[in-house]
Motif scaffolding. Structure first.
Motif, mmCIF file in Angstrom:
data_model
loop_
_atom_site.group_PDB
_atom_site.id
_atom_site.type_symbol
_atom_site.label_atom_id
_atom_site.label_comp_id
_atom_site.label_asym_id
_atom_site.label_seq_id
_atom_site.Cartn_x
_atom_site.Cartn_y
_atom_site.Cartn_z
ATOM 1 N N THR A 1 1.431 -9.270 8.935
ATOM 2 C CA THR A 1 2.308 -9.225 8.282
ATOM 3 C C THR A 1 2.088 -9.528 6.417
ATOM 4 O OG1 THR A 1 4.004 -9.869 9.595
ATOM 5 C CG2 THR A 1 4.660 -9.137 7.372
ATOM 6 N N THR A 2 1.818 -10.833 6.393
ATOM 7 C CA THR A 2 1.041 -10.978 4.776
ATOM 8 C C THR A 2 -0.586 -9.897 3.995
ATOM 9 O OG1 THR A 2 1.556 -12.665 4.549
ATOM 10 C CG2 THR A 2 0.565 -12.362 3.065
ATOM 11 N N THR B 1 -0.903 -6.782 5.975
ATOM 12 C CA THR B 1 -0.615 -5.356 5.893
ATOM 13 C C THR B 1 0.014 -5.409 4.556
ATOM 14 O OG1 THR B 1 0.156 -5.859 8.756
ATOM 15 C CG2 THR B 1 1.153 -3.697 7.137
ATOM 16 N N LEU B 2 0.752 -6.289 4.174
ATOM 17 C CA LEU B 2 1.761 -5.379 2.808
ATOM 18 C C LEU B 2 0.298 -5.630 1.800
ATOM 19 C CD1 LEU B 2 4.856 -8.091 3.004
ATOM 20 C CD2 LEU B 2 4.501 -5.804 3.130
ATOM 21 N N VAL B 3 -0.660 -6.722 1.895
ATOM 22 C CA VAL B 3 -1.582 -6.346 1.035
ATOM 23 C C VAL B 3 -2.612 -5.134 1.139
ATOM 24 C CG1 VAL B 3 -4.056 -7.686 0.490
ATOM 25 C CG2 VAL B 3 -2.017 -9.045 1.201
ATOM 26 N N ALA C 1 -0.667 -2.611 2.182
ATOM 27 C CA ALA C 1 -0.652 -1.458 1.772
ATOM 28 C C ALA C 1 -0.959 -1.457 -0.267
ATOM 29 C CB ALA C 1 1.078 -1.720 2.470
ATOM 30 N N PHE C 2 -0.333 -2.641 -0.590
ATOM 31 C CA PHE C 2 -0.443 -2.157 -2.340
ATOM 32 C C PHE C 2 -1.750 -2.193 -2.681
ATOM 33 C CE2 PHE C 2 -1.324 -4.754 -5.724
ATOM 34 C CZ PHE C 2 -0.478 -4.770 -6.817
ATOM 35 N N TYR D 1 -1.143 2.015 -1.818
ATOM 36 C CA TYR D 1 -0.217 2.122 -2.735
ATOM 37 C C TYR D 1 -0.662 1.888 -4.597
ATOM 38 C CZ TYR D 1 4.500 4.165 -3.872
ATOM 39 O OH TYR D 1 5.451 4.591 -3.818
ATOM 40 N N TYR D 2 -1.057 1.162 -4.679
ATOM 41 C CA TYR D 2 -1.291 1.017 -6.186
ATOM 42 C C TYR D 2 -2.948 1.133 -7.339
ATOM 43 C CZ TYR D 2 3.815 -0.493 -6.375
ATOM 44 O OH TYR D 2 5.212 -0.284 -5.791
ATOM 45 N N GLY E 1 5.165 6.865 3.105
ATOM 46 C CA GLY E 1 5.317 5.928 3.100
ATOM 47 C C GLY E 1 6.624 5.238 4.563
ATOM 48 N N TRP E 2 7.226 6.439 3.241
ATOM 49 C CA TRP E 2 8.495 5.664 3.517
ATOM 50 C C TRP E 2 9.059 5.943 5.214
ATOM 51 C CZ3 TRP E 2 11.090 2.024 2.076
ATOM 52 C CH2 TRP E 2 10.659 1.402 0.451
ATOM 53 N N LEU F 1 7.969 3.973 7.080
ATOM 54 C CA LEU F 1 8.329 2.880 8.251
ATOM 55 C C LEU F 1 9.432 2.889 9.018
ATOM 56 C CD1 LEU F 1 8.313 0.953 4.589
ATOM 57 C CD2 LEU F 1 7.109 0.577 6.498
#
Length: 377
Positions: A151-152, A154-156, A158-159, A162-163, A197-198, A201
């Motif tokens: 999970t961590t 995946t968030l990294v 995605a960040f 995205y940014y 992305g949304w 999700l």
């Protein structure tokens, strides 16, 4: 005293009719404690067995267990069972009318009542749910840390998409740098994440929610189980978990002097795993045609050669209960070992994948930067 198989068979239709739809919040994993869960069943059957063994009547034993419950819904459920006992119903008949209990529990209690071994049956059911809860804890323990890492990670990723990637994209567009293919791919992926992305999700969340409804569909459960079995390592682990439950159930039923064919029928109702249910259907037919249990099991790859050999020994020595208990002990040991190994294997595997993804993104972003620095130089 032998139990009357006919008496149990007559009530089979009655039990089959009590399959109400189960809502999402009444599944095995609940959020508000409203489920008469396997952990509560473990305590319920163990306490009931102890009280009956101490010479307390079934009605009084149920009342004592009811008083020990803190959850109002569980207390109300046990109160209804106590009222059914007072009104003349047996424990198995009362349980058959409650959706919180399974057919396997009904048949086990019915056998205990017919044989006069209700105390032993409740103790065995308590042991069954204790073992099942232990397996679940092992599985959760094995998957918790890898799930957190995944999970961590995946968030990294995605960040970064995205940014971080759009920041480099602006620089490349201003300097009009020719981009390598890998950089174009990462930028396109970043734009997709920003645009949809949304939506992705929402789809994932929708699939998680609708899965509880699809689980009621036979075709979905077949497809899901077939896919799970084919997953490397995890498939073998899940198969061993269900074989452990199978051997424990057969040992319990054999101890209650249940015929082999009827034991197979009961286990099919208890274990919701399509490959095992499908194999047991064929095993049941082979036994009815005159083949032994070991011969019937040997025709299916789901059952290991070790199990088949020990079952053959059990048939020759007439020690089915002892052999299946030994098999169950061995499978439980394997479950514990594989659950630890599963956690050990998944953790570095996930870290490796995440490292590769992050590395690819960084390389894709810095390749044009090197070209840009040479042009400016």
């Amino acid at each position: 005293m032998a139990f009357q198989l006919d008496n149990i068979t007559k009530t089979e239709k009655k039990v089959e009719e009590r399959k109400p739809s189960t809502s999402f919040l009444q599944k095995e994993i609940t959020f508000f404690g409203s489920k008469f869960s396997n952990k509560i069943k473990e305590d319920f059957y163990i306490e009931l067995g102890v009280l009956i063994k101490a010479g307390i009547t079934l009605k009084n034993a149920l009342e004592l267990v009811e008083d020990s419950q803190k959850n109002k819904l569980n207390k109300h459920l046990l109160g209804e069972i106590s009222k059914d006992i007072v009104s003349g119903l047996s424990l198995s008949e009362s349980v058959s009318q409650k959706k919180q209990f399974t057919e396997y529990e009904y048949y086990s209690l019915k056998i205990g009542e017919e044989t006069g071994t209700i105390q032993q049956v409740t103790e065995q059911l308590g042991a069954f749910f204790a073992r099942k809860n232990e397996q679940k804890r092992n599985l959760v323990s094995a998957l918790t840390y890898p799930s957190i890492i995944l999970t961590t990670a995946t968030l990294v990723v995605a960040f970064m998409l995205y940014y971080v990637v759009p920041m480099f994209q602006d620089i490349f567009e201003q300097q009009k740098v020719e981009l390598p293919a890998i950089t174009k791919f990462i930028i396109n992926t970043s734009e997709f994440i920003k645009s949809y992305g949304w939506l992705v999700l929402t789809i994932i969340f929708g699939l998680v929610i609708t899965r509880t409804f699809f689980n009621k569909k036979k075709w979905f459960k077949k497809l899901k189980d077939k896919i799970i079995v084919k997953i490397p390592f995890i498939g073998d682990f899940i198969k061993i978990v269900y074989l452990s439950q199978f051997t424990q159930a057969i040992a319990l039923l054999t101890a209650s002097k249940v015929p082999v064919v009827y034991s197979i029928q009961l286990v099919k109702q208890m274990i919701d795993f399509y490959p095992l249910q499908n194999a047991l259907n064929a095993v049941e037919q082979n036994i009815l045609e005159g083949h032994s249990l070991s011969e019937s099991l040997s025709q299916h790859q789901l059952f290991e050669d070790k199990m088949i050999a020990m079952v053959k020994v059990a048939e020759e020595t007439n020690q089915n209960e002892f052999i299946f208990e030994r098999l169950n002990t061995q499978y439980n040991t394997q479950v514990q070992q594989k659950s630890k190994l599963l956690s050990t294997v998944l953790e570095p595997f996930i870290i490796l994948i995440v490292g590769v993804l992050v590395g690819v993104i960084l390389i894709a972003m810095y390749l044009p930067m090197f070209k840009l620095s040479s042009v400016l130089g």
